[in-house]
Design an enzyme around this catalytic site. Structure first.
Site, PDB file in Angstrom:
ATOM      1  N   SER A 154       0.787  -1.323   0.011  1.00 21.76           N
ATOM      2  CA  SER A 154      -0.142   0.116   0.236  1.00 21.76           C
ATOM      3  C   SER A 154       1.033   1.396   0.060  1.00 21.76           C
ATOM      4  CB  SER A 154      -0.902   0.035   1.304  1.00 21.76           C
ATOM      5  OG  SER A 154      -2.046   0.798   1.143  1.00 21.76           O
ATOM      6  N   GLN A 196      -8.956   3.162   0.348  1.00 29.29           N
ATOM      7  CA  GLN A 196     -10.206   2.820   1.327  1.00 29.29           C
ATOM      8  C   GLN A 196     -10.482   4.198   2.302  1.00 29.29           C
ATOM      9  OE1 GLN A 196      -7.784   0.489   1.485  1.00 29.29           O
ATOM     10  NE2 GLN A 196      -9.079  -0.456  -0.226  1.00 29.29           N
ATOM     11  N   LYS A 252      -0.692  -4.198  -3.258  1.00 28.80           N
ATOM     12  CA  LYS A 252      -2.038  -3.555  -2.787  1.00 28.80           C
ATOM     13  C   LYS A 252      -2.136  -1.999  -3.427  1.00 28.80           C
ATOM     14  CE  LYS A 252      -5.126  -1.956   0.719  1.00 28.80           C
ATOM     15  NZ  LYS A 252      -5.472  -0.620   0.003  1.00 28.80           N
TER      16      LYS A 252
END
Length: 489
Positions: free
Chosen positions: A308, A337, A333
């Site tokens: 991420s 979110q 990733k």
């Protein structure tokens, strides 16, 4: 506007803000509502998105269950289950719902110390999969690795559980024991870890100066205060005359989008891209740097546990600042979110994937990861699985536990002569020599005491920086770049 916060499940006593990316997002209409009947509740929800027929169908299901099920029901549990079902139907391991209790735990401040095993997990195809162990945590020290699938905890299977329920079984108070079985790619049998839960250190940045003026900054996750801490440590190193920097984001599961942008701006020249965020309508929000480049070389250390925000930093520094990436392919990733924590009005929370992020050149690394410029593997003993303490290993046995013991013996200086899993006389001799050094009964049999002593010796070996291939290659790369730069003057 929602607060910027990270959105992951850390397997700790409170599910922390710490891990996967989140970003600023506008509030949605308040979905809170209450009523004595299923129809009333769903009528309230219908005003905020459900069509009449949809509300009727869900309300009918709720009424039928409540009227006919042979046991008393918990309405809150049913409603939570319905929302969980919606989230699970998305097929997205990073979008999920938290009821009142887990949401309250999730909202705990990231400034404190928390107790657990210290690993970020997600739900993938019904399995609880480790994204990354937190550096220095009990999970990390025990040997839990990124992409391990957790099968059971203390004999209780996690199969079929939603992520909240699985995390509830994994977490626990300091000092309590978690016997965890995992399935690891490349192994035929589940691996068992006995982990003693402990306080998880949430200090996210540490730094030191190596010889020849090479600075090392480790970032364990991108939390709300990480940007300020990074700047503090970077300034200290620069004040000491640093001539090159190694940034270590191995086993860093990610963090807050704004924080990683802030850190990247310390190295990316003004106007060059750091990251792009693309919404469902394919509209891209580009984040150019407002900072400036550094006069010294930079390398980034990464591995399969770098996810991420770590991948955003690696991509930005590689593509826009000329940094060299060293280590292993990253986790992969590439989504963003946000958490909706006020709309339900009852303390529950919804975490939703709202966009995907792209590297400066427009690549989407989701489920692929970022490849290093210089692939460097750690020694085989860095990834060896613990020995099953329920078994006693001795001459003429064969199997993966014997192979793991042989790898450990070789690593700590005792020569078994082979690492193929067959317990021959040379292996027996190596075990006896190790046992004598540890003042154990030198019978050449690997029992619980010998296995534990062997693993403890191995951990000491792994923790010695001189055995860290990736770190050493990163430092060497910096020194070579410094030397090249000096030769051109």
């Amino acid at each position: 506007m929602l607060r910027k916060r990270t959105v992951v499940f850390l397997v700790v006593a409170a599910m922390l803000c710490g891990g996967l990316l989140t970003m600023m997002f506008t509030q949605l209409p308040n979905l809170a509502g209450s009523s004595a009947s299923g129809e009333g509740l769903l009528a309230s929800i219908a005003k905020n998105g459900l069509e009449q027929e949809e509300a009727k169908k869900i309300g009918t299901a709720l009424d039928l269950i409540e009227s006919n099920y042979y046991k008393d029901i918990d309405r809150d549990k049913l409603v939570d289950g319905a929302i969980n079902g919606m989230m699970e139907s998305l097929g997205d391991p990073y979008s999920n719902y938290m009821g009142k209790v887990p949401a309250a735990q999730f909202e705990e401040s990231i400034e404190g110390s928390f107790s657990g095993i210290g690993a970020e997990v997600s739900s993938v195809d019904g399995n609880v999969v480790v994204v990354s162990p937190i550096k220095g945590s009990p999970a990390d020290k025990a040997g839990i690795r990124a992409k391990d699938a957790i099968l059971s905890v203390n004999g209780e299977s996690l199969q079929g559980l939603d992520l909240n329920a699985a995390v509830a079984k994994i977490k626990g108070p300091k000092g309590s024991k978690a016997v965890i079985k995992v399935k690891r790619a490349g192994t035929s049998e589940p691996i068992e870890f006995v982990i003693i839960r402990d306080n998880v250190n949430l200090e996210t940045v540490s730094a030191r100066m190596e010889s020849n003026k090479v600075g090392i900054i480790e970032i364990s996750q991108f939390s709300l205060n990480t940007g300020d801490r990074f700047k503090e440590e970077l300034k200290k190193l620069e004040a000491q005359g640093m001539e090159g920097l190694v940034i270590d984001v191995r086993n860093n599961p990610g963090g807050v989008l704004a924080v990683v942008i802030d850190i990247a701006e310390q190295f990316v020249p003004k106007g060059k891209l750091i990251v792009q965020v693309e919404d469902k309508d394919k509209k891209r929000e580009k984040h150019p740097s407002n900072g400036e480049s550094k006069p010294y070389p930079v390398t980034v250390l990464m591995n399969k546990g770098s996810a991420s925000a770590s991948e955003i930093l690696a991509g930005a520094l590689q593509q826009s600042a000329g940094a060299v990436l060293i280590g292993e392919n990253t986790f992969g990733k590439g989504t963003v979110q946000t958490s909706f924590e006020k709309q339900f009005g009852d303390g529950s929370l919804l975490k939703v994937t709202i966009a995907k992020w792209l590297t400066p050149n427009g690549s989407w690394i989701h489920e692929k990861g970022i490849k290093p410029d210089l692939k460097v593997d750690q020694p085989d003993y860095f990834l060896v699985a613990p020995i099953d303490k329920k078994k006693t290993l001795k001459y003429d046995m064969n199997g993966s536990d014997v192979m793991n013991a042989q790898i450990m013996l070789e690593a700590v200086g005792y020569k078994p002569g082979r690492k193929d899993g067959y317990f021959d006389r040379a292996t027996e001799k190596a075990v006896k020599s190790f046992q004598s050094s540890q003042k154990l009964k030198a019978d050449g049999v690997v029992n619980t005491a010998t296995a534990e002593a062997l693993e403890a010796a191995l951990i000491k070996k792994i923790q010695d920086p001189k055995n860290d291939n990736q770190l050493n290659r990163g430092i060497t790369e910096i020194r070579e770049e410094i030397a090249t730069k000096a030769s051109k003057k």
